[in-house]
Design a protein around this motif. Structure first.
Motif, mmCIF file in Angstrom:
data_model
loop_
_atom_site.group_PDB
_atom_site.id
_atom_site.type_symbol
_atom_site.label_atom_id
_atom_site.label_comp_id
_atom_site.label_asym_id
_atom_site.label_seq_id
_atom_site.Cartn_x
_atom_site.Cartn_y
_atom_site.Cartn_z
ATOM 1 N N VAL A 58 0.837 -1.201 0.000
ATOM 2 C CA VAL A 58 0.000 0.000 0.000
ATOM 3 C C VAL A 58 0.872 1.251 0.000
ATOM 4 C CG1 VAL A 58 -1.709 1.324 1.306
ATOM 5 C CG2 VAL A 58 -1.907 -1.177 1.142
ATOM 6 N N ASP A 59 1.933 1.243 0.773
ATOM 7 C CA ASP A 59 2.802 2.413 0.886
ATOM 8 C C ASP A 59 3.741 2.564 -0.308
ATOM 9 O OD1 ASP A 59 1.705 3.073 3.355
ATOM 10 O OD2 ASP A 59 3.129 1.813 4.435
ATOM 11 N N ARG A 60 4.136 1.445 -0.901
ATOM 12 C CA ARG A 60 5.045 1.465 -2.042
ATOM 13 C C ARG A 60 4.414 0.652 -3.162
ATOM 14 N NH1 ARG A 60 10.830 0.521 1.149
ATOM 15 N NH2 ARG A 60 11.217 2.731 1.615
ATOM 16 N N SER A 61 3.771 1.384 -4.096
ATOM 17 C CA SER A 61 2.920 0.716 -5.088
ATOM 18 C C SER A 61 3.641 0.317 -6.362
ATOM 19 C CB SER A 61 1.744 1.635 -5.439
ATOM 20 O OG SER A 61 2.218 2.866 -5.969
ATOM 21 N N GLY A 62 4.968 0.540 -6.433
ATOM 22 C CA GLY A 62 5.699 0.074 -7.606
ATOM 23 C C GLY A 62 6.874 0.944 -8.010
ATOM 24 N N ARG A 63 6.799 2.220 -7.758
ATOM 25 C CA ARG A 63 7.885 3.103 -8.185
ATOM 26 C C ARG A 63 9.195 2.743 -7.483
ATOM 27 N NH1 ARG A 63 8.075 8.046 -10.736
ATOM 28 N NH2 ARG A 63 10.061 9.125 -10.486
ATOM 29 N N TRP A 64 9.146 2.594 -6.167
ATOM 30 C CA TRP A 64 10.350 2.269 -5.408
ATOM 31 C C TRP A 64 10.920 0.924 -5.848
ATOM 32 C CZ3 TRP A 64 11.445 -1.703 -1.881
ATOM 33 C CH2 TRP A 64 12.622 -1.551 -1.146
ATOM 34 N N GLN A 65 10.049 -0.053 -6.065
ATOM 35 C CA GLN A 65 10.507 -1.366 -6.503
ATOM 36 C C GLN A 65 11.215 -1.268 -7.857
ATOM 37 O OE1 GLN A 65 7.623 -0.629 -5.186
ATOM 38 N NE2 GLN A 65 7.157 -2.096 -3.555
ATOM 39 N N ALA A 66 10.649 -0.474 -8.760
ATOM 40 C CA ALA A 66 11.286 -0.299 -10.068
ATOM 41 C C ALA A 66 12.651 0.362 -9.921
ATOM 42 C CB ALA A 66 10.380 0.526 -10.979
ATOM 43 N N GLU A 67 12.751 1.346 -9.029
ATOM 44 C CA GLU A 67 14.037 2.012 -8.805
ATOM 45 C C GLU A 67 15.083 1.032 -8.288
ATOM 46 O OE1 GLU A 67 12.306 6.467 -7.684
ATOM 47 O OE2 GLU A 67 12.836 5.036 -6.095
ATOM 48 N N GLN A 68 14.671 0.143 -7.393
ATOM 49 C CA GLN A 68 15.618 -0.835 -6.855
ATOM 50 C C GLN A 68 16.092 -1.809 -7.931
ATOM 51 O OE1 GLN A 68 16.751 -0.400 -3.645
ATOM 52 N NE2 GLN A 68 15.472 1.422 -3.971
ATOM 53 N N LEU A 69 15.196 -2.196 -8.817
ATOM 54 C CA LEU A 69 15.568 -3.129 -9.879
ATOM 55 C C LEU A 69 16.488 -2.462 -10.904
ATOM 56 C CD1 LEU A 69 12.173 -4.972 -10.374
ATOM 57 C CD2 LEU A 69 14.244 -5.861 -9.296
ATOM 58 N N VAL A 70 16.274 -1.169 -11.154
ATOM 59 C CA VAL A 70 17.180 -0.439 -12.039
ATOM 60 C C VAL A 70 18.576 -0.399 -11.423
ATOM 61 C CG1 VAL A 70 17.718 1.824 -13.021
ATOM 62 C CG2 VAL A 70 15.377 0.938 -13.145
ATOM 63 N N LYS A 71 18.669 -0.103 -10.125
ATOM 64 C CA LYS A 71 19.962 -0.081 -9.439
ATOM 65 C C LYS A 71 20.617 -1.460 -9.448
ATOM 66 C CE LYS A 71 18.699 3.695 -6.302
ATOM 67 N NZ LYS A 71 18.412 4.063 -4.889
ATOM 68 N N TRP A 72 19.807 -2.491 -9.340
ATOM 69 C CA TRP A 72 20.321 -3.868 -9.348
ATOM 70 C C TRP A 72 20.925 -4.226 -10.692
ATOM 71 C CZ3 TRP A 72 17.748 -8.224 -11.805
ATOM 72 C CH2 TRP A 72 18.313 -9.461 -11.497
ATOM 73 N N GLY A 73 20.473 -3.568 -11.755
ATOM 74 C CA GLY A 73 21.010 -3.820 -13.086
ATOM 75 C C GLY A 73 20.116 -4.645 -13.981
ATOM 76 N N ALA A 74 18.808 -4.549 -13.796
ATOM 77 C CA ALA A 74 17.881 -5.328 -14.620
ATOM 78 C C ALA A 74 17.980 -4.934 -16.090
ATOM 79 C CB ALA A 74 16.452 -5.130 -14.125
#
Length: 337
Positions: free
Chosen positions: A61-77
């Protein structure tokens, strides 16, 4: 495969990459929908068999996808797969578009408007396409079928006077269409939207002025309307093409003003029956209460707060809604149309 119901890492293939490197696949999941869990359990083994490494993250509810996408970009997806509905896509798309990451969609939400528009008929169909295409990318580097989906901008003022700016994909509206969203029950799936729409049919018209761009500031005189919608999808709900000229990668919106409706219940029923008949015939524009135009930017200002929605999600009661066509695009691989 069990998933943690938290926002963060769910599962990760921690096998070391080969010297030549392996394709890195990020997965964003909305665990609210049971179909997400079933699709994920089927998808991950196929990625491992294809030789990809992966990292998965759930929304909350608090993190609906933007933060997750940012983490995956940093991970190197290299590739990101979204398992969710239009809301999850809207949250992740700006980040993935900015990073120019190839994206796959597995529609596990309720309406799944964008997925249906680009030819993904179901989660089953999307998983089969996803497995087949990613395997071919890993094996042969074949280019996927690409859709360049613009990320559009919405600016709105809520009833408390606060101003907001956000991004959306294919549909924005204020008035009756948003009332339908407000009254729907998610537990009923698409029937829930039908229930909401039925309740909204007899909602009172509201006074609104529309038109105008940031450069001209011109507006029409305030008139009663039932709803104003801007769309880049032909079928925002169900099989009927309410916006026959709309297309997801078009530079302009198809803007529809509905109303004003007659006051008596019987006359209003006749008006809606006429609109339904015109839509079923593929000519909604011939009905006098369905007024279309095409534009890259539009603004609707109302005298009293009314509900507004973006991509089928209610954003609250608003006094103003302005939408602008975006130039930044999300690269989505989907079946050729």
């Amino acid at each position: 495969m069990p998933l943690e119901q938290v926002s963060g890492r769910v599962d990760e293939d921690d096998r070391p990459a080969s010297p030549a490197g392996r394709v890195a696949v990020g997965i964003v999941l909305n665990p609210k929908h049971p179909e997400t869990l079933r699709s994920y359990a089927e998808l991950v083994p196929e990625l491992r068999n294809a030789g990809a490494r992966y990292r998965s993250m759930t929304t909350s509810v608090d993190r609906s996808g933007r933060w997750q996408a940012e983490q995956l970009v940093k991970w190197g997806a290299d590739i990101v797969i979204i398992l969710g509905g239009d809301g999850t896509i809207r949250a992740t798309a700006p980040v993935l578009a900015e990073a120019d990451i190839l994206t796959f969609l597995v529609p596990t939400g309720t309406a799944n408007v964008l997925s249906r528009h680009i030819g993904l008929r179901s989660s089953r169909h999307a998983i089969d396409y996803c497995k087949r295409t990613i395997a071919s990318i890993i094996r042969d580097g074949y280019p996927p079928n690409l859709w360049n989906v613009p990320i559009n901008t919405a600016e709105y003022q809520t009833a408390d006077g606060a101003r907001h700016r956000t991004e959306f994909i294919g549909l924005a509206g204020i008035g009756g269409d948003a009332r339908a969203v407000a009254h729907h029950r998610a537990s009923l799936g698409l029937l829930g939207y039908a229930r909401g729409a039925a309740q909204a049919l007899f909602a009172a018209d509201f006074a609104a002025s529309s038109g105008g761009t940031a450069s001209t500031g011109e507006r029409t005189a305030s008139t009663p309307v039932w709803s104003v919608m801007a769309s880049k999808v032909a079928r925002p709900a169900g099989p009927i093409a309410v916006f026959p000229e709309a297309h997801i990668d078009a530079p302009a919106f198809s803007v529809l003003t509905v109303g004003p409706f007659p006051h008596s219940p019987m006359a209003r029923c006749r008006a809606w029956a006429g609109i339904a008949a015109a839509c079923l015939q593929g000519r909604p524009d011939v009905h006098p209460l369905m007024n279309y135009r095409r534009t890259t930017e539009t603004r609707v200002t109302v005298e009293s707060p009314v509900p507004a929605q973006l991509d089928g999600d209610l954003i609250g009661d608003c006094l103003e809604l302005r939408v602008s066509a975006g130039e930044k695009t999300l690269r989505v691989s989907a079946p050729a149309s």
